[in-house]
Each structure stands twice: as C-alpha cells, then as structure tokens.
Design a protein around this motif. Structure first.
Motif, PDB file in Angstrom:
ATOM      1  N   ILE F  68      47.479  48.272  55.572  1.00  0.00           N
ATOM      2  CA  ILE F  68      47.008  47.064  55.107  1.00  0.00           C
ATOM      3  C   ILE F  68      45.461  46.470  55.150  1.00  0.00           C
ATOM      4  CG2 ILE F  68      47.442  44.290  57.006  1.00  0.00           C
ATOM      5  CD1 ILE F  68      50.025  45.821  57.870  1.00  0.00           C
ATOM      6  N   ARG F  69      44.860  47.088  56.573  1.00  0.00           N
ATOM      7  CA  ARG F  69      43.281  47.149  56.773  1.00  0.00           C
ATOM      8  C   ARG F  69      43.276  47.620  55.786  1.00  0.00           C
ATOM      9  NH1 ARG F  69      40.347  48.527  61.573  1.00  0.00           N
ATOM     10  NH2 ARG F  69      38.286  49.213  61.005  1.00  0.00           N
ATOM     11  N   THR F  70      42.975  49.054  54.883  1.00  0.00           N
ATOM     12  CA  THR F  70      42.139  49.480  54.441  1.00  0.00           C
ATOM     13  C   THR F  70      41.919  48.731  52.570  1.00  0.00           C
ATOM     14  OG1 THR F  70      43.541  51.365  53.367  1.00  0.00           O
ATOM     15  CG2 THR F  70      41.902  52.022  55.333  1.00  0.00           C
ATOM     16  N   LYS F  71      43.260  48.610  52.171  1.00  0.00           N
ATOM     17  CA  LYS F  71      43.785  48.024  51.214  1.00  0.00           C
ATOM     18  C   LYS F  71      42.653  46.197  50.867  1.00  0.00           C
ATOM     19  CE  LYS F  71      47.080  45.671  48.204  1.00  0.00           C
ATOM     20  NZ  LYS F  71      46.886  45.976  46.834  1.00  0.00           N
ATOM     21  N   THR F  72      42.725  45.741  52.003  1.00  0.00           N
ATOM     22  CA  THR F  72      42.351  44.439  52.189  1.00  0.00           C
ATOM     23  C   THR F  72      40.752  44.402  52.395  1.00  0.00           C
ATOM     24  OG1 THR F  72      44.352  43.690  53.011  1.00  0.00           O
ATOM     25  CG2 THR F  72      42.296  42.139  53.974  1.00  0.00           C
ATOM     26  N   LEU F  73      40.197  45.217  53.045  1.00  0.00           N
ATOM     27  CA  LEU F  73      39.185  46.027  52.232  1.00  0.00           C
ATOM     28  C   LEU F  73      38.534  45.984  51.560  1.00  0.00           C
ATOM     29  CD1 LEU F  73      38.515  47.280  56.458  1.00  0.00           C
ATOM     30  CD2 LEU F  73      38.018  45.089  56.213  1.00  0.00           C
ATOM     31  N   ILE F  74      39.104  47.286  50.764  1.00  0.00           N
ATOM     32  CA  ILE F  74      38.680  47.632  49.382  1.00  0.00           C
ATOM     33  C   ILE F  74      38.530  46.525  48.424  1.00  0.00           C
ATOM     34  CG2 ILE F  74      39.050  49.027  47.733  1.00  0.00           C
ATOM     35  CD1 ILE F  74      39.830  51.580  49.899  1.00  0.00           C
ATOM     36  N   GLU F  75      39.836  45.730  48.597  1.00  0.00           N
ATOM     37  CA  GLU F  75      39.091  44.971  47.908  1.00  0.00           C
ATOM     38  C   GLU F  75      38.632  43.687  47.112  1.00  0.00           C
ATOM     39  OE1 GLU F  75      43.223  42.929  46.855  1.00  0.00           O
ATOM     40  OE2 GLU F  75      44.281  45.275  45.870  1.00  0.00           O
ATOM     41  N   ASN F  76      37.932  43.293  48.995  1.00  0.00           N
ATOM     42  CA  ASN F  76      37.015  42.197  49.433  1.00  0.00           C
ATOM     43  C   ASN F  76      35.725  42.890  49.023  1.00  0.00           C
ATOM     44  OD1 ASN F  76      38.148  40.795  49.484  1.00  0.00           O
ATOM     45  ND2 ASN F  76      38.370  40.053  52.126  1.00  0.00           N
ATOM     46  N   CYS F  77      35.656  44.097  49.024  1.00  0.00           N
ATOM     47  CA  CYS F  77      34.203  45.079  48.761  1.00  0.00           C
ATOM     48  C   CYS F  77      33.216  44.313  47.755  1.00  0.00           C
ATOM     49  CB  CYS F  77      34.436  46.265  49.452  1.00  0.00           C
ATOM     50  SG  CYS F  77      34.322  47.760  48.333  1.00  0.00           S
ATOM     51  N   ASP F  78      32.374  45.009  47.916  1.00  0.00           N
ATOM     52  CA  ASP F  78      31.234  44.471  46.804  1.00  0.00           C
ATOM     53  C   ASP F  78      30.773  46.019  45.841  1.00  0.00           C
ATOM     54  OD1 ASP F  78      30.492  41.573  46.231  1.00  0.00           O
ATOM     55  OD2 ASP F  78      29.463  41.985  48.253  1.00  0.00           O
ATOM     56  N   VAL F  79      30.403  46.998  47.183  1.00  0.00           N
ATOM     57  CA  VAL F  79      30.544  48.043  46.765  1.00  0.00           C
ATOM     58  C   VAL F  79      31.424  49.456  47.938  1.00  0.00           C
ATOM     59  CG1 VAL F  79      28.237  50.424  46.848  1.00  0.00           C
ATOM     60  CG2 VAL F  79      27.851  47.880  46.317  1.00  0.00           C
ATOM     61  N   ALA F  80      31.347  50.812  47.441  1.00  0.00           N
ATOM     62  CA  ALA F  80      32.638  51.526  48.363  1.00  0.00           C
ATOM     63  C   ALA F  80      31.556  52.939  48.214  1.00  0.00           C
ATOM     64  CB  ALA F  80      33.756  51.780  47.943  1.00  0.00           C
ATOM     65  N   ILE F  81      31.999  53.451  49.643  1.00  0.00           N
ATOM     66  CA  ILE F  81      30.771  54.673  49.678  1.00  0.00           C
ATOM     67  C   ILE F  81      31.416  55.574  49.766  1.00  0.00           C
ATOM     68  CG2 ILE F  81      28.659  55.863  50.695  1.00  0.00           C
ATOM     69  CD1 ILE F  81      27.445  52.952  49.671  1.00  0.00           C
ATOM     70  N   ILE F  82      31.550  56.266  49.786  1.00  0.00           N
ATOM     71  CA  ILE F  82      33.244  57.393  50.096  1.00  0.00           C
ATOM     72  C   ILE F  82      32.881  58.604  50.201  1.00  0.00           C
ATOM     73  CG2 ILE F  82      35.596  58.355  49.040  1.00  0.00           C
ATOM     74  CD1 ILE F  82      35.284  55.770  46.768  1.00  0.00           C
ATOM     75  N   ARG F  83      33.006  59.175  51.256  1.00  0.00           N
ATOM     76  CA  ARG F  83      31.587  60.988  51.725  1.00  0.00           C
ATOM     77  C   ARG F  83      33.213  61.244  51.931  1.00  0.00           C
ATOM     78  NH1 ARG F  83      28.551  64.243  52.925  1.00  0.00           N
ATOM     79  NH2 ARG F  83      29.249  64.702  54.766  1.00  0.00           N
ATOM     80  N   PHE F  84      32.740  62.999  51.512  1.00  0.00           N
ATOM     81  CA  PHE F  84      33.726  63.883  51.240  1.00  0.00           C
ATOM     82  C   PHE F  84      32.890  65.141  51.973  1.00  0.00           C
ATOM     83  CE2 PHE F  84      34.950  61.972  47.654  1.00  0.00           C
ATOM     84  CZ  PHE F  84      36.538  62.436  47.944  1.00  0.00           C
ATOM     85  N   GLY F  85      33.658  65.351  53.377  1.00  0.00           N
ATOM     86  CA  GLY F  85      33.224  66.500  53.673  1.00  0.00           C
ATOM     87  C   GLY F  85      33.397  67.911  53.949  1.00  0.00           C
ATOM     88  N   ASP F  86      32.976  68.910  54.649  1.00  0.00           N
ATOM     89  CA  ASP F  86      33.277  70.928  54.326  1.00  0.00           C
ATOM     90  C   ASP F  86      34.833  70.443  55.065  1.00  0.00           C
ATOM     91  OD1 ASP F  86      30.827  69.897  53.902  1.00  0.00           O
ATOM     92  OD2 ASP F  86      30.261  71.202  56.360  1.00  0.00           O
ATOM     93  N   LYS F  87      35.382  69.617  55.416  1.00  0.00           N
ATOM     94  CA  LYS F  87      36.804  69.919  55.709  1.00  0.00           C
ATOM     95  C   LYS F  87      38.393  69.332  55.668  1.00  0.00           C
ATOM     96  CE  LYS F  87      34.854  71.969  60.349  1.00  0.00           C
ATOM     97  NZ  LYS F  87      35.095  70.902  61.510  1.00  0.00           N
ATOM     98  N   TYR F  88      39.405  69.853  55.591  1.00  0.00           N
ATOM     99  CA  TYR F  88      39.907  68.794  55.173  1.00  0.00           C
ATOM    100  C   TYR F  88      40.083  68.550  53.922  1.00  0.00           C
ATOM    101  CZ  TYR F  88      39.058  68.494  60.085  1.00  0.00           C
ATOM    102  OH  TYR F  88      39.393  68.804  61.497  1.00  0.00           O
TER     103      TYR F  88
END
Lengths: 147, 147, 147, 147, 147, 147, 147, 147
Positions: F68-88
């Motif tokens: 509910i949160r992430t879908k709303t925020l992603i659809e509203n954003c102008d730019v996304a920063i997508i971070r991938f770390g070392d784990k998981y």
C-alpha cells in the motif's frame, strides 16, 4: 480539494457567468476555465503568426492556437459543462464531449428540450443533462458539498 | 497488414459506397465499418429493450445501444473518415472527431468548402481534409500502397 | 509470432533492402513497413487535396498525409530501426525516435561513428546502435530466433 | 492555474531569456524549465560517475544523466516550445517533438523560414509555428490570459 | 483464443520443457516464449555490435539487445510464469515480476519453500505460487480449459 | 518544482541518510520517501490484521500491507534511487526497478562493481549507475539545479 | 471482425447457453468466454497448489487462480454481458462491472425489474439493461449485423 | 505528502467517523472523501433535473449524478477503504473495488468473517482485509507514518 470545471460551448449568452455566480454564492471550492469567448479574438488567434490569404489556413492556424488552451484545460478539468445554444453548428462543443468521453472526464450537458434528438449521442455519455444554469449550479453544489 | 477504416457521419448520401468501391478497384487491403446507417433502425435501437413514453429516454436508450457498436469500432479502427453533409446538426460526427483526437486515432474529414469555418476545430486535429470521396480514396491508396 | 519491424529514416541508400534481404535469408518471421520512400511522392502527398501557393502549407498538408501512414505503422510495430545517413537534417528520423521512446517501443539506431555525438540523446534510449545493415540483421536474427 | 512551459532545443542564442522576460512583462502565471544549457556541463554530465575512454560511452552516460532531467520536465510540462537554430544537427529537439506528440503535449515550434521543408514532420504535429520569441510570448499571453 | 505464456527466470534446469510438455499433453491452446536461455549467447548478445574492453559496457550492450526480445514478449504475453531457482541472484526474474505488476499482466511464481521470505514482495502481486512445473500445468489447464 | 525521490532497496546501511544529508547541504528542492526500513516492523506489518500460523501467509499479508505504501510512493515519485548491497536476495529492489521501467519512471542504481554482471538487466533500463551515495547527490544536484 | 463477448455473473441458470444458442442461430461472428461456471471447481481452484486450513486463505488462493482467467478474458473482450440473478451476493459480477467501466469496455446488464434499485450504480455505466437472454441476443444481432 | 483516502460502501453505521477520528488522533496527513451518505439525498440526486415517472429512470439519473462525485473522488484517491455491512446488496461497493483494481488503486476491504466467501473475488485484489475500523486506522498509521 478544489474542483476544476471547464465551461465548453456556446459563447453568445451569459450562461457561464450565471454558473460562476451561482457557485460563488454557495462558496463552492471550484475554479472555472473556458475557451476564449470573444468571437473575434478567437477567430483571429492565428493572425499574430502572420496573415493568411486563404480562409482555410487562417481558420486552421487560429483553431490550433486555441487548441493549446482548450486541450490543456480539458485535460486538467475534473468536470466539464458543455453548452449547446439555439444557433450555429457548435461542432466544437460536440468535439469536446467526444474528447471528454474518450479520456473519461465526467461532463454535464446544458441545452433545451428542442435539441434532445440531435444531441442523443452526446447525452448518451454525459452524466447529467440540465436545461438551465441554475440546475448546473444545483448539481455542482450537491456533488461537491453534500455530506 | 489490413487497415481498419471507420466511416463516421452523414447517412443520407452514398459517400460510403463510393469510398468502398474506390478502394476495391485499387485492391486496397482495407476493412470498412460504419455506424448503423438506416435512420429508423438507429433511432429505434433501444425499442427492443422496451418502449419509452418520454422522447428523451427513447433517444437515450437507442443512443447507448448504438454506442456499443460505434465505440467498439472506433477504438479498433486505424483511420476514421468523418463526413459532414449540408443538413442536420451532425453532432455525433463531431463527437467522433473529438473521441478520435483524444485516443490518438488519425482521421480525415470530408466536407464542402462552405463548412470550413464551423468545422475549424474539427479540422485542426484531422490529418487531412477532403472535399470528395475520390480524394479520400486517393489518400488511402497513397497511404497504404505507395512504396 | 510475427514481428513487425518499422524502417524509419534515410531514403537515399539501399539500407532497407539489405535488411529485408538479410532477414529473408534467415527466414525470420518478420513483416517490414516504411514511410513512403519516394522523395517526390512524399513531398507532394498533399497535392491530391488541392494545390497550395505557400510552401509552408504545401509541406504541412503533405507531412500530415504522410503521418496517417507513419503514425499507424509506428504504433503497430514491435521494433523500429532508425537510420541516420550523412546528409540532410533528417529531423523526421529523430522525431520517430522520440515518438518510440514515449510509447515504449524498442528501437535500434543505424548510423556511422561520425554521428555519435549529435545523436547521443537519440542513442540514449535506443536498445542498440548498429553501424551496418548486416549488424541489424544479426540482432534481429538473435532476438527472434535464438533459443 | 500555473502553466509549466518547457523550453527545448537550441542553446546558443538568447531566445529562452527573451521568452521568459516577455512573459514576466505580462505577468503570465508561468513556470519555465529547460535542459541544461551550458554546453560543456551537458556534455560532461556523466563524468561524475567515472571517466570513459570511448567517446560513445562518455556521450551515452551524459545523455542518460541529462535524460533524468529532460524526461521529467517534458512529462510535467503543459506546453513545450521547441527551437531550431541555424547550426548543428539539433536531433535532440526533434526527438523532444516526437516525444511530445506521442504523449499528447501541445508544442510550438520556433524557427526561421529556411527550415520549413526539413521540419515539415515536426511542424505537422505542432499547434503553432513561430519565427520570433516575441510571437511565442504573444501566443502564450493569448492562450493563458485572454478572456 | 490462443494464450501467450512467457517463461521468465532460471535457465539452468528443465522447468520450461516440463511445462511445455505438460501443456502439449493436454492440448492446451498456448504459445510459449522465453528469454534466450543459452547462458553464453545471452551474455555475448552485444558482441555482434563490436567488442568492449570494460565489463560494464559489454554487459550493458548485451542486456539491452536481450531487452529487445524480452520487453516485446512480456508486453505481448497473457500470463507470465516466473521461476526462481536455488542459485544466483536472479534479479532479472524479480525485475520481470515488477514489470508485469506495473502493466497489469497476471503472473505465477514457481519456487521452493525456502524462498518464501525473500520473495514475499514478488509473491504479493502474483496470482499464484507453485512449487513444481506440474502445478503450473495444472493451473494453466484449469484456467484455459475448465468449463 | 519539488522533486519526489523514492529510495528503494537495502535497509542495513545508512546510504539513505547520506543522500538526504547531501541534498540538504545543497538546498535541493527534494522530498524523500522510502519503504519502511525497520526490518521487524516490515516483516510484521500484517500482524495487526490477525496472526497467521503459516509463514507464507504471514509474509503475504505483511508484503501486501507494505505494498500500500510502496506502490503509492513509487507511482508518485519523479526519480527512484535503487540500492543493492552485498547481502541478501534483495528481490524487492529488482522488482521496483522493473516496476519503474514499465511505468517509465527514471531511476538510478546504486551498487558496487562486484554486482555489475548479475544486475545487468536492472542497469540496462536505469538512467545512471552510481557506486556511492555522494555520486547520487552529485547527479541530483546537477539534474535539479544546473542551469 | 469477430466480436469477443464475456459472459459474467450468475452461474445457476442457463442464461449463457441461451445467448450462445441465439447468436448461433443468427450466425453472428462472436466468440464467447466465461468464468469457470462449475461452482465446486471454482471454489477449489486453489487446492491444486496445496490445501489450506483457514477458509480465508483457501478462498483467497482460489479467487486468485480464477482471476488469471477472468482478468485476461475481461481485458480481451469487446463487450461484456453481466448477469445478476435472484440469489446470492454476486459481488463478483458487480466487481466485473466496475472493472469494465474503468477500462472503458461496453457492457450490458441482464437482470429482473426487482433489482433495479440496488443495481442503479451498475446500470448507470452500462450501455444497455436487458431482462431476458433473448433481448441480449437481439442487441448483439443489431450491434454486429445491422447495416 | 497528504494521502487522499476514499471511504466507499455501507452508509448505515458509523465506520467512517471511527476511521476519521482514529486518524486525527494520530495526526495522520490524510484527507477523506466519501460518496453522499445521506440515503434519501443520494436516491433523489437526479430530482433536481426534473421528476421521472418510471423508477428505472429516476434511479438512473440519480446514480449518474452521484457518479460525477464518486468517479472523480475514486480517481483522485491514493487508497480506498471499501466497507461491506450485514445488510443490502451493496453492489456499488463491489463495483468500486473492481474500478480500483482496473485503475491500479490500492484498497483495503472492511468486513466481517461471515462475508469471506462471497467477497473472495473482491478480497483477491485488495491489499488488506480488516474486520474493524481500528485495524484500518492501524494500517493507515503504519503505511503513512512508520519509518
């Protein structure tokens, strides 16, 4: 929420002002927009880009300049009121109704009983048909303020 | 590729047949569709769902039944030809032009010189204005078959 | 699945034929389409709707008639190949690239090394940049037939 | 309503400033945006992510970083002004015109008479063609403020 | 109606073949498509456009060439099956799931119980989670053939 | 214009804070949003709707509440920063990248050199790849404030 | 053109068969599709993915498996017929009507006079309301075959 | 960011007020909207446009006037809460759920355990199912305020 209302169609009577005044009386949170309603200005909208000899191109240029305004306002509006009067072809009003339908914008038609038959396709996708500006104000008041 | 061509507007002259015949002569890969062009059938399209006393609702029901057809065909077509004749209001034709514009479907208008001014908004978003069915055939032939 | 490939851009060399021939050799399930590539026909596409005195309107009418074809084909294609040659402004090719980008259609650019810098925005949203028609054929073969 | 105007294209003359100043004089409710207009900054936009040896990849990285800005601004704007000057390829300007067309954003072209022919496809889907920044200001004033 | 099924994800086991065989046994009207599943071919997809010294750009070019295929097939499919195996990062599979979600394409995930927790966001918008290819066949059979 | 930036991905290092702090230093007109970054809260988001015995359904309910949160925020954003770390596995980050791609939202990836190969599909449709939060700040500063 | 007709709603009477038979008699070029109409099969659609102890999750899994079918068929159809019978809640039928409305698919409702009031919102965006399967056949015949 | 929450469905209990009060207590940045919840006003919404003798048309007119409001509010909302009570058909609530699903708007259902089975299709595309207004408040608080 402020509602954006686009007032499309006939430019020779004061129906726009009646709706605007009526909504103000009821303090409705609305913002109105319209095409340019000065007939001569509208017909000559393209003249500032140079004169044309042929009528077709003069009309074409003016219609396109006007479209910068109308397209933007129609796409931004929440509800359109589309008025058909007694005179003239008023194809631009029917055009706006088709445009609203395709993009899913609710619209209310405003016309007399004598136009029911030729406007049946336009009324078919309208969400309401009113015969007076007062009725339009009543609907807007209900739609926006009723609890 | 077969091109789907929707023939919108005036139903009292034989312009549709002329375009269909002209395209057949040139073996164009086209499929034509139209609204119901029998005036009485179209006006009474809703009667099979029960009769109405008020004119408004009879028209309303019929216009909606017709919209099942026209909406589907307009959304499926690649190009629409939109014809305005000398008589009647023909607001449904202008409605179709607005619908095509909003959904980005190319359309060609077909009308005489005397209608240039009242149709300027409709012509403004058309990709061509023709005055005869023969010109429409010429354009379709060029658009579809030229190398 | 048959892939629809639109071949946009330069009309003065035989790059289209080379791609078409190359894909035929490999029996790829593809259907090709293009704008009208005969320069004179394309420039005069609007003449069949009546002559114009002003160059601007002649060009305008012709460009719109051509757009009936190109808009339809670009919207229907699965992949566009957009070719930039050594000469001319070729703004229509860049226009097509922008159109493809906005509607999410994958495209491959085809141009020499000397055009890298001025085409950097066009290449930025391309999915591949090729320098020869043979490379385009290789990519299409890989994309369509590889297991 | 505040109108968002995107100023696309040529970066070597002061046409942007003239439009901005002209709109200020008339107190138009507009907000302007542009691509980065400093040539060197724009070309090196990707350098902050590491240097590249090959020209192609340096250009590619920079063009993409610039696209974060331009794509966002073009998608947000109500009207785009797209300027073509005398020099350079300016394919990015034509690309923007194609992008606007596909997403239905009205745009005005700004270029001299000498570019009519090569820009005919770009002008075909424009809503106006102006030859001077003053004309652009006149159109915006009319579109936004006329009653 | 023939159903287009896209088989996304893991390329190191024979799950695709099992689903294809199972659907054939039941004579389901389905057409399958997949990304290129030969690891080396896929990694080198961009090499035909010239070699790259930097790993990043080699990967980048190849990924984009592959995207011509995968983007087209995902946008055309009716249902996607997205498989996550035991090894590797398989970010492309999760990427496809996000892509399907945004464009509203139904998808079924196929993975073991041990991956439930890390795949919870991917499963949240899936319409089914299967643990074996046989279950996928059962679902497709039900969805397509049941009366 | 205020830019809405969505910070997707890894939740175990302070990269978000670094980007937020860096943008504040430069007074960028940005508003940041993120998924819930408290691991336990996020995993138990569905618990307030009743407990589940099966792990799958607990995860499912929580993932949907978070959506509910992430879908709303992603659809509203102008730019996304997508971070991938070392784990998981971080499949949710790749999912977000696919979602952004399908809806045409520009995004920047943030990850080390060791992840280039497994992230090649995710990087293929990114508009920039950064290796440090400082680089992300540099890009945002350039994109938003450069003249 | 073959018309795809989706038959949504009530599964306890033979209204679907009557419509199918009626259309066959008139040789209409139509293809019909429906949800799974066997009540038990539909309720247990998710069981093939493993049993559930909680009723909610069994229903949830089954409803989602069914959605793979119904979503695909509704999005593909040209016209939907939505039937409400005397019994049960039939919320899925109203759900389908809302879905059709949002995506602009024309639909016809089929229900008795006693349901007029509770179905007023559903009928408001329908293009026709029929009370018998024969009327639906009449409309389809008119819509598809009338000249 | 202010979240727009649309409260759809049952109008005979005070669930809306409980959610509004609960969100106020937590100072959530939310704006609520609803259909007209006065039963008589809603049923007579069309009366201001003239009386109707037939029940069907009275309902039809009223439902359409109400749709001007509900369509606008549903399209503008970030999240919908859709409530099903013990009584009545409540097809309009299920209609709203279908509408939200088709346009991708997240929604939460609010209903008792006894309605699980008939609402399974409606719950299948919901992002959460709550049984009390308090749970809805908890979810909104988590979704909007959690870090």
């Amino acid at each position: 929420m402020e509602w954006d209302i686009y007032l499309s169609g006939e430019i020779h009577t004061d129906w726009r002002q009646k709706i605007i005044d009526g909504c103000r009386e009821h303090n409705l949170p609305v913002a109105f927009s319209s095409p340019v309603t000065d007939h001569e200005s509208s017909d000559g909208a393209g003249d500032m880009l140079g004169e044309e000899e042929k009528d077709y191109w003069r009309d074409h240029k003016s219609a396109k300049v006007n479209a910068i305004r109308t397209k933007t306002l129609i796409e931004n509006c929440d509800v359109a009121i589309i008025r058909f009067g007694d005179k003239y072809k008023q194809w631009n009003a029917a055009f706006d109704a088709g445009y609203c339908t395709a993009q899913g914008t609710p619209y209310i038609t405003l016309h007399g009983e004598d136009l029911i038959h030729p406007l049946k396709e336009v009324d078919a996708t309208a969400l309401a048909w009113a015969t007076t500006p007062e009725q339009v104000v009543d609907i807007l008041k209900y739609v926006i303020k009723e609890q």
